[in-house]
Write a protein that holds these residues in place. Structure first.
Motif, short mmCIF file in Angstrom:
data_model
loop_
_atom_site.label_atom_id
_atom_site.label_comp_id
_atom_site.label_asym_id
_atom_site.label_seq_id
_atom_site.Cartn_x
_atom_site.Cartn_y
_atom_site.Cartn_z
N UNK A 131 47.48 43.36 43.04
CA UNK A 131 47.17 41.94 43.30
C UNK A 131 46.99 41.69 44.79
N UNK A 132 47.94 42.21 45.59
CA UNK A 132 47.95 41.91 47.03
C UNK A 132 46.77 42.54 47.77
N UNK A 133 46.26 43.68 47.30
CA UNK A 133 45.13 44.31 47.99
C UNK A 133 43.81 43.93 47.32
N UNK A 134 43.89 43.03 46.34
CA UNK A 134 42.71 42.54 45.63
C UNK A 134 41.93 43.71 44.99
N UNK A 135 42.66 44.52 44.25
CA UNK A 135 42.01 45.66 43.57
C UNK A 135 41.17 45.16 42.40
N UNK A 136 40.17 45.95 42.03
CA UNK A 136 39.36 45.62 40.85
C UNK A 136 40.07 46.07 39.58
N UNK A 150 48.52 41.57 35.84
CA UNK A 150 47.35 41.82 36.71
C UNK A 150 46.09 41.19 36.12
N UNK A 151 45.87 41.41 34.82
CA UNK A 151 44.62 40.94 34.20
C UNK A 151 44.53 39.42 34.18
N UNK A 152 45.68 38.73 34.11
CA UNK A 152 45.59 37.28 33.99
C UNK A 152 45.35 36.58 35.34
N UNK A 153 45.31 37.38 36.43
CA UNK A 153 45.05 36.75 37.74
C UNK A 153 43.57 36.47 37.96
N UNK A 154 42.67 37.13 37.22
CA UNK A 154 41.23 36.91 37.42
C UNK A 154 40.43 37.49 36.26
N UNK A 155 39.36 36.82 35.83
CA UNK A 155 38.58 37.36 34.72
C UNK A 155 37.81 38.63 35.07
N UNK A 156 37.72 38.95 36.38
CA UNK A 156 36.99 40.18 36.72
C UNK A 156 37.94 41.36 36.96
N UNK A 157 39.22 41.16 36.74
CA UNK A 157 40.17 42.27 36.92
C UNK A 157 40.55 42.85 35.56
#
Ligand SMILES: Nc1ncnc2c1ncn2[C@@H]1O[C@H](COP(=O)(O)OP(=O)(O)O)[C@@H](O)[C@H]1O
Ligand SMILES: NC(=O)OP(=O)(O)O
Length: 320
Positions: A222-227, A282-289
């Motif tokens: 999350x913190x490093x904005x991984x895909x 992790x997945x719920x933080x963004x639809x593209x993750x």
């Protein structure tokens, strides 16, 4: 080529096979490194994290066995730091070799990583994290009577010492880890879930605990904005009705569906449950993750959507 970033969390079987000698562990890590190079070759920048349950427990036992005034035993947080250095060193050697064999040039570094936990985390009064070797019930009960250690039965495999496992709140080194990755360096970090520290008036102080590496890897992702967060373990997929005649593997799955399966008790506490929970966070933080849970052998197939359990906000395939 558009570069992507993935945090890859390595389970026990990626680090250790056979006995616990340095040689056996390095052999397992060499095999792991060969497979991780596929990601790099295909334009994915990787941050490698790993467990340390067996290793940190053994280091603690070695400390206690040699404890004396001239050679005092080190506490658990310091043993955690030792395990990060040891496994990181082995992984650096193995990655260097694997990368060279493919004709590539890359810098590899291990970052000793401190992870801040809440001093009031309820985990401190309810130890759950198994570390070190397995014992019979009789041996475990004898040690519990003689010492202040707690032991619990570990998923039908025997009895193990358990220690507190608070949740990661923040990662002190995440920014430098991200800078290194953005420069193209392969980073090994949050090993063993990171060294657990609490914030005090006198600065950071280490605590007697072992953080779950899947939760720490999720926080770092999350913190490093991984895909992608890729959790590698001994099974190719997450299953419902695991080990029953009705067992069914999960492939593309949404956060909502997976939460419902948790509610129905499909995932064992202390083994698959933390992985599934980390995947959801992790997945719920963004639809593209997306989070992938699979085996080392299927890791690269999984990133291409051909294997593994892939958790995303809506359950539809997400390209990384
Ligand atoms: N529902 C499930 N689906 C798949 N595996 C499960 C499930 N429940 C329990 N497991 C077990 O969990 C194991 C992964 O947990 P563990 O061995 O603790 O992880 P690690 O690879 O991080 O050391 C799998 O190898 C499998 O035996
Ligand atoms: N720290 C940690 O989660 O280690 P294991 O994965 O080896 O249990």
């Amino acid at each position: 080529m558009m570069r992507k970033k993935a945090v890859i969390a390595l389970g026990g079987n990626a680090i250790q096979s056979g006995d616990g000698t340095a040689e056996a562990q390095q052999k397992a890590i060499e095999n792991t490194a060969k497979q991780l190079v596929d990601f790099i070759e295909n334009g994915i920048d990787i941050i490698i994290s790993h467990g340390n349950g067996p290793q940190v427990g053994n280091i603690l036992l070695q400390q206690k066995a040699a404890d004396s005034v001239k050679n005092p035993a080190m506490p658990l947080d310091t043993c955690g730091a030792m395990s990060q250095g040891m496994i990181g060193y082995w992984m650096q050697n193995a990655m260097d070799k694997a990368i060279k064999e493919r004709g590539m040039v890359k810098n590899i570094v291990t970052v000793v990583t401190r992870v801040v936990v809440d001093k009031n985390d309820p985990a401190f009064t309810n130890p759950t994290k198994p570390i070190g070797p397995f014992y019979s019930e009789k041996e475990a009960r004898k040690i519990m009577e003689e010492t202040s250690s707690f032991f619990k039965e570990d998923a039908g495999r025997g009895w193990r010492r358990v220690v507190a496992s608070p949740k990661p709140v923040s990662i002190k080194e995440y920014s430098i880890i991200n800078s290194l990755v953005e420069q193209g360096t392969i980073v090994i970090s949050v090993g063993g879930g990171g060294i657990p520290v609490i914030e005090t008036e006198n600065g950071l102080v280490g605590v007697e605990a072992v953080i779950d590496k899947d939760f720490a890897s999720q926080k770092l992702a999350e913190l490093v904005d991984a895909d992608a967060l890729i959790i590698l373990t001994a099974v190719d997929n997450v299953y419902i009705d695991y080990n029953k005649p009705t067992q069914r593997k999960l492939e593309d799955i949404s956060v909502g569906e997976l939460k419902a399966f948790i509610e129905s008790g499909h995932f064992a506490a202390g083994s698959m449950l933390p992985k599934v929970e980390a995947a959801i966070h992790f997945a719920e933080t963004s639809p593209v993750r997306k989070t992938i849970i699979t085996s080392l052998n299927q890791a690269f197939n999984a990133i291409e959507g051909k294997a593994g359990t892939v958790v995303s906000m809506h359950g539809a395939p997400v390209t990384v």
